[in-house]
Design a protein around this motif. Structure first.
Motif, PDB file in Angstrom:
ATOM      1  N   GLY A 136       0.781  -1.225   0.000  1.00  0.00           N
ATOM      2  CA  GLY A 136       0.000   0.000   0.000  1.00  0.00           C
ATOM      3  C   GLY A 136       0.813   1.275   0.000  1.00  0.00           C
ATOM      4  N   VAL A 137       2.133   1.152  -0.154  1.00  0.00           N
ATOM      5  CA  VAL A 137       3.002   2.328  -0.211  1.00  0.00           C
ATOM      6  C   VAL A 137       3.467   2.520  -1.649  1.00  0.00           C
ATOM      7  CG1 VAL A 137       5.098   3.436   0.662  1.00  0.00           C
ATOM      8  CG2 VAL A 137       3.793   1.879   2.146  1.00  0.00           C
ATOM      9  N   PRO A 138       2.950   3.512  -2.355  1.00  0.00           N
ATOM     10  CA  PRO A 138       3.364   3.726  -3.751  1.00  0.00           C
ATOM     11  C   PRO A 138       4.769   4.314  -3.809  1.00  0.00           C
ATOM     12  CG  PRO A 138       1.855   5.455  -3.066  1.00  0.00           C
ATOM     13  CD  PRO A 138       1.929   4.481  -1.925  1.00  0.00           C
ATOM     14  N   ILE A 139       5.639   3.730  -4.609  1.00  0.00           N
ATOM     15  CA  ILE A 139       7.020   4.191  -4.707  1.00  0.00           C
ATOM     16  C   ILE A 139       7.184   5.023  -5.983  1.00  0.00           C
ATOM     17  CG2 ILE A 139       9.448   3.497  -4.815  1.00  0.00           C
ATOM     18  CD1 ILE A 139       8.101   2.755  -2.179  1.00  0.00           C
ATOM     19  N   GLU A 140       7.513   6.280  -5.816  1.00  0.00           N
ATOM     20  CA  GLU A 140       7.740   7.129  -6.977  1.00  0.00           C
ATOM     21  C   GLU A 140       9.142   6.921  -7.540  1.00  0.00           C
ATOM     22  OE1 GLU A 140       7.874  11.886  -8.174  1.00  0.00           O
ATOM     23  OE2 GLU A 140       6.524  11.194  -6.590  1.00  0.00           O
ATOM     24  N   GLY A 175      13.732   4.610 -11.520  1.00  0.00           N
ATOM     25  CA  GLY A 175      14.802   3.953 -10.786  1.00  0.00           C
ATOM     26  C   GLY A 175      16.119   4.703 -10.847  1.00  0.00           C
ATOM     27  N   VAL A 176      16.860   4.636  -9.761  1.00  0.00           N
ATOM     28  CA  VAL A 176      18.222   5.181  -9.668  1.00  0.00           C
ATOM     29  C   VAL A 176      19.119   4.013  -9.296  1.00  0.00           C
ATOM     30  CG1 VAL A 176      19.736   6.771  -8.448  1.00  0.00           C
ATOM     31  CG2 VAL A 176      17.398   7.471  -9.009  1.00  0.00           C
ATOM     32  N   VAL A 177      20.041   3.648 -10.213  1.00  0.00           N
ATOM     33  CA  VAL A 177      20.771   2.383 -10.077  1.00  0.00           C
ATOM     34  C   VAL A 177      22.280   2.605 -10.133  1.00  0.00           C
ATOM     35  CG1 VAL A 177      21.016   0.043 -10.980  1.00  0.00           C
ATOM     36  CG2 VAL A 177      18.858   1.260 -11.299  1.00  0.00           C
ATOM     37  N   ASN A 178      23.002   1.982  -9.212  1.00  0.00           N
ATOM     38  CA  ASN A 178      24.468   2.028  -9.185  1.00  0.00           C
ATOM     39  C   ASN A 178      25.023   1.084 -10.259  1.00  0.00           C
ATOM     40  OD1 ASN A 178      27.192   1.889  -8.673  1.00  0.00           O
ATOM     41  ND2 ASN A 178      26.989   1.182  -6.559  1.00  0.00           N
ATOM     42  N   GLY A 222      27.307  14.244 -16.841  1.00  0.00           N
ATOM     43  CA  GLY A 222      26.122  13.596 -17.402  1.00  0.00           C
ATOM     44  C   GLY A 222      24.814  14.041 -16.819  1.00  0.00           C
ATOM     45  N   GLU A 223      24.806  15.110 -16.010  1.00  0.00           N
ATOM     46  CA  GLU A 223      23.592  15.511 -15.314  1.00  0.00           C
ATOM     47  C   GLU A 223      22.470  15.933 -16.251  1.00  0.00           C
ATOM     48  OE1 GLU A 223      24.627  19.933 -13.839  1.00  0.00           O
ATOM     49  OE2 GLU A 223      26.234  18.474 -13.902  1.00  0.00           O
ATOM     50  N   ALA A 224      22.808  16.415 -17.453  1.00  0.00           N
ATOM     51  CA  ALA A 224      21.783  16.903 -18.381  1.00  0.00           C
ATOM     52  C   ALA A 224      20.864  15.790 -18.859  1.00  0.00           C
ATOM     53  CB  ALA A 224      22.443  17.580 -19.579  1.00  0.00           C
ATOM     54  N   SER A 225      21.317  14.537 -18.737  1.00  0.00           N
ATOM     55  CA  SER A 225      20.509  13.420 -19.234  1.00  0.00           C
ATOM     56  C   SER A 225      19.439  12.965 -18.256  1.00  0.00           C
ATOM     57  CB  SER A 225      21.412  12.226 -19.570  1.00  0.00           C
ATOM     58  OG  SER A 225      22.133  11.830 -18.426  1.00  0.00           O
ATOM     59  N   VAL A 226      19.498  13.436 -16.982  1.00  0.00           N
ATOM     60  CA  VAL A 226      18.486  13.044 -16.010  1.00  0.00           C
ATOM     61  C   VAL A 226      17.154  13.665 -16.395  1.00  0.00           C
ATOM     62  CG1 VAL A 226      17.802  13.049 -13.597  1.00  0.00           C
ATOM     63  CG2 VAL A 226      20.199  12.871 -14.213  1.00  0.00           C
ATOM     64  N   GLY A 227      16.116  12.848 -16.402  1.00  0.00           N
ATOM     65  CA  GLY A 227      14.805  13.329 -16.788  1.00  0.00           C
ATOM     66  C   GLY A 227      14.503  13.042 -18.243  1.00  0.00           C
ATOM     67  N   ASP A 228      15.526  12.641 -19.004  1.00  0.00           N
ATOM     68  CA  ASP A 228      15.312  12.277 -20.406  1.00  0.00           C
ATOM     69  C   ASP A 228      14.967  10.793 -20.451  1.00  0.00           C
ATOM     70  OD1 ASP A 228      15.703  11.403 -23.091  1.00  0.00           O
ATOM     71  OD2 ASP A 228      16.922  13.185 -23.484  1.00  0.00           O
ATOM     72  N   ALA A 265      23.882   9.197  -5.728  1.00  0.00           N
ATOM     73  CA  ALA A 265      22.498   8.707  -5.794  1.00  0.00           C
ATOM     74  C   ALA A 265      21.535   9.820  -5.402  1.00  0.00           C
ATOM     75  CB  ALA A 265      22.318   7.500  -4.877  1.00  0.00           C
ATOM     76  N   ALA A 266      21.897  10.593  -4.382  1.00  0.00           N
ATOM     77  CA  ALA A 266      21.064  11.726  -3.960  1.00  0.00           C
ATOM     78  C   ALA A 266      20.993  12.780  -5.055  1.00  0.00           C
ATOM     79  CB  ALA A 266      21.620  12.331  -2.668  1.00  0.00           C
ATOM     80  N   VAL A 267      22.105  13.007  -5.742  1.00  0.00           N
ATOM     81  CA  VAL A 267      22.129  13.948  -6.864  1.00  0.00           C
ATOM     82  C   VAL A 267      21.122  13.517  -7.926  1.00  0.00           C
ATOM     83  CG1 VAL A 267      23.505  14.800  -8.811  1.00  0.00           C
ATOM     84  CG2 VAL A 267      24.508  14.727  -6.523  1.00  0.00           C
ATOM     85  N   ALA A 268      21.129  12.228  -8.253  1.00  0.00           N
ATOM     86  CA  ALA A 268      20.214  11.701  -9.271  1.00  0.00           C
ATOM     87  C   ALA A 268      18.763  11.943  -8.885  1.00  0.00           C
ATOM     88  CB  ALA A 268      20.468  10.214  -9.484  1.00  0.00           C
ATOM     89  N   VAL A 269      18.446  11.731  -7.611  1.00  0.00           N
ATOM     90  CA  VAL A 269      17.088  11.970  -7.131  1.00  0.00           C
ATOM     91  C   VAL A 269      16.742  13.453  -7.233  1.00  0.00           C
ATOM     92  CG1 VAL A 269      15.570  11.917  -5.108  1.00  0.00           C
ATOM     93  CG2 VAL A 269      17.051   9.965  -5.605  1.00  0.00           C
ATOM     94  N   GLY A 270      17.662  14.309  -6.798  1.00  0.00           N
ATOM     95  CA  GLY A 270      17.426  15.744  -6.845  1.00  0.00           C
ATOM     96  C   GLY A 270      17.186  16.251  -8.253  1.00  0.00           C
ATOM     97  N   LEU A 271      17.995  15.784  -9.189  1.00  0.00           N
ATOM     98  CA  LEU A 271      17.838  16.202 -10.578  1.00  0.00           C
ATOM     99  C   LEU A 271      16.507  15.723 -11.150  1.00  0.00           C
ATOM    100  CD1 LEU A 271      21.472  15.559 -11.873  1.00  0.00           C
ATOM    101  CD2 LEU A 271      20.363  17.785 -11.621  1.00  0.00           C
ATOM    102  N   LYS A 272      16.134  14.489 -10.832  1.00  0.00           N
ATOM    103  CA  LYS A 272      14.870  13.948 -11.333  1.00  0.00           C
ATOM    104  C   LYS A 272      13.684  14.760 -10.810  1.00  0.00           C
ATOM    105  CE  LYS A 272      11.847  11.222 -13.198  1.00  0.00           C
ATOM    106  NZ  LYS A 272      11.549  11.376 -14.648  1.00  0.00           N
ATOM    107  N   LEU A 273      13.789  15.237  -9.574  1.00  0.00           N
ATOM    108  CA  LEU A 273      12.699  15.986  -8.966  1.00  0.00           C
ATOM    109  C   LEU A 273      12.722  17.468  -9.323  1.00  0.00           C
ATOM    110  CD1 LEU A 273      12.604  14.299  -5.443  1.00  0.00           C
ATOM    111  CD2 LEU A 273      11.032  13.938  -7.356  1.00  0.00           C
ATOM    112  N   GLY A 274      13.696  17.865 -10.133  1.00  0.00           N
ATOM    113  CA  GLY A 274      13.716  19.241 -10.625  1.00  0.00           C
ATOM    114  C   GLY A 274      14.461  20.246  -9.778  1.00  0.00           C
ATOM    115  N   LEU A 275      15.256  19.788  -8.823  1.00  0.00           N
ATOM    116  CA  LEU A 275      16.063  20.715  -8.031  1.00  0.00           C
ATOM    117  C   LEU A 275      17.177  21.293  -8.896  1.00  0.00           C
ATOM    118  CD1 LEU A 275      14.492  19.279  -5.760  1.00  0.00           C
ATOM    119  CD2 LEU A 275      16.592  19.282  -4.408  1.00  0.00           C
TER     120      LEU A 275
END
Length: 453
Positions: A136-140, A175-178, A222-228, A265-275
């Protein structure tokens, strides 16, 4: 944990050993508990945007980095980890588990949601996923830090362990994967969109890495590719600079190469969320430390003392990789092993410690209903394989407080004392039940006695 709970744990271990497929047989029970808990608290996970973090090592630190970064950026964010839970003011977690039982999980999520949290950063274990505690916990967003051997006492095989963690990605939208991890492709294929990160491989890469005693520093390529959405298919999409043309530069206050991975990994999350780059870099730098993770205990002594939660072979290696390059004196390592947990790696951990240490002290950990002396002997055998001699550079003291005092007392100028295995934990689990015990406090007490004498 009371003595009766230790007995229940012993019964569970007995049933797991004696009944084939015991863990699978009890899944309906776990699902029912999770379903009831979710309904009781009104499915609180659905009221927030949930970021789930899984992996063998680095989960807690990665969660803290994401939590700090989002809050610093103005997004009210809750946190649930091995160490603590809450929103603005964190409550310390006493339970010796990462993802608590379904009822407690939903109760705490409701508290966090009621506090007005927009996001929840949730540390998720293989046990929790196998037992459907997160029902019951939706994972974004799902984050994978790394996967090495752990909890095989429960999962039996590495493949079962890995696949339990993959369930988080099958639930997630992104997903954010090592990619430096050997299992990365399994996780990547479980989610429609993903970004990979790493030092050697990945869409997001750490470049010009500088490792220091006070933290790490690197640039993000490679940060510009996040969200693509096509980035996962074409790793050459995007460039090494953001829209302003400046490469994102990351600094942390936490040392170790593993911090490069956790923060990336935190950077990847931040970029995906638009920070933006400033929100990401400042948010990550804002985290001073994580309790029980490479914590330096400094009372003015002329040697280093570090307390860390490392309790797996991979975590041991990561600690040594962080301290060995800068050492000036000897390395004194103290650790034990938890009862009924990963017995097969005890010898390996003993051997790793001996390989990188000058003195090894074996002591107790959460022995539970297992004989601590027998646990210690398995570590001793591993250290002896590496050429260590009992009574010379290999010592055994089963009382953890006395062992910590011993480690501090034998330290000389420029030595590094490593107190490993329990980190943030507030109790030690013996056959008689839980006894209050904190490595950080006991280590400070030992240092005061040493400095006074």
């Amino acid at each position: 944990m009371k003595k009766s709970e230790v007995k229940r744990m012993s019964m569970k271990t007995f049933l797991m050993d004696k009944i084939p497929n015991y863990n699978k047989l009890v899944i309906p029970y776990h699902v029912l508990r999770a379903d009831l808990a979710a309904h009781e608290y009104g499915f609180p996970g659905k009221k927030m945007r949930v970021i789930g973090v899984t992996g063998t090592n680095g989960k807690t630190s990665t969660c803290f980095l994401i939590w700090k970064m989002l809050n610093a950026a103005g997004h009210k964010t809750g946190l649930m980890t091995t160490v603590a839970w809450g929103v603005d003011k964190l409550e310390k977690q006493i339970e010796h588990m990462t993802t608590v039982d379904a009822k407690t999980l939903n109760y705490r999520m409701k508290k966090i949601a009621d506090a007005g949290a927009e996001f929840l950063v949730l540390e998720v274990t293989s046990h929790a996923l196998a037992q459907h505690r997160t029902f019951g916990v939706p994972i974004e967003i799902a984050v994978m830090t790394n996967v090495t051997h752990e909890h095989l006492d429960y999962h039996k095989t590495f493949e079962n362990y890995r696949d339990a963690k993959r369930r988080l990605f099958k639930m997630a939208k992104y997903g954010v994967v090592n990619e430096d991890d050997k299992s990365w492709a399994y996780f990547a294929k479980d989610v429609k969109e993903y970004i990979t990160y790493g030092i050697n491989s990945g869409i997001l890469r750490a470049k010009d890495v500088k490792l220091g005693a006070q933290g790490v520093e690197y640039s993000v390529d490679g940060e510009a590719s996040v969200g693509d959405k096509h980035a996962a298919e074409d790793k050459h999409v995007g460039g090494d600079k953001n829209a302003s043309g400046d490469m994102l530069r990351i600094k942390t206050k936490i040392p170790g190469e593993f911090t490069v991975y956790n923060s990336l990994a935190a950077v990847a999350v931040g970029l995906k969320l638009g920070l933006n780059k400033e929100q990401i870099s400042q948010g990550i730098l804002a985290l001073d430390s994580v309790e029980g993770r490479m914590n330096r205990v400094d009372l003015g002594q002329n040697f280093e003392v570090i307390v860390d939660y490392a309790h797996t072979p991979d975590a041991f290696l990561k600690v040594y990789e962080s301290v060995v390059p800068g050492k000036k004196g000897r390395i004194i390592s103290l650790f034990g092993g938890a009862g009924r947990r990963d017995e097969s790696t005890r010898g390996e951990r003993g051997e790793i410690a001996a390989k990188y240490s000058d003195i090894v002290i074996i002591t107790e950990d959460d022995s539970r209903d297992e004989n601590p002396a027998e646990i210690a002997e398995e570590f001793v055998k591993g250290a002896e394989q590496a050429g260590f001699l009992r009574g010379k550079n290999l010592l055994v003291e089963l009382n953890r407080e006395k062992a910590i005092q011993m480690a501090v007392d034998v330290a000389k100028k420029d030595d590094i004392v490593l107190i490993l295995g329990k980190g943030h934990e507030k109790t030690i689990l013996r056959a008689t039940g839980a006894v209050p015990f904190e490595d950080l406090k006991v280590t400070e007490k030992a240092l005061r006695k040493r400095l006074k004498d």
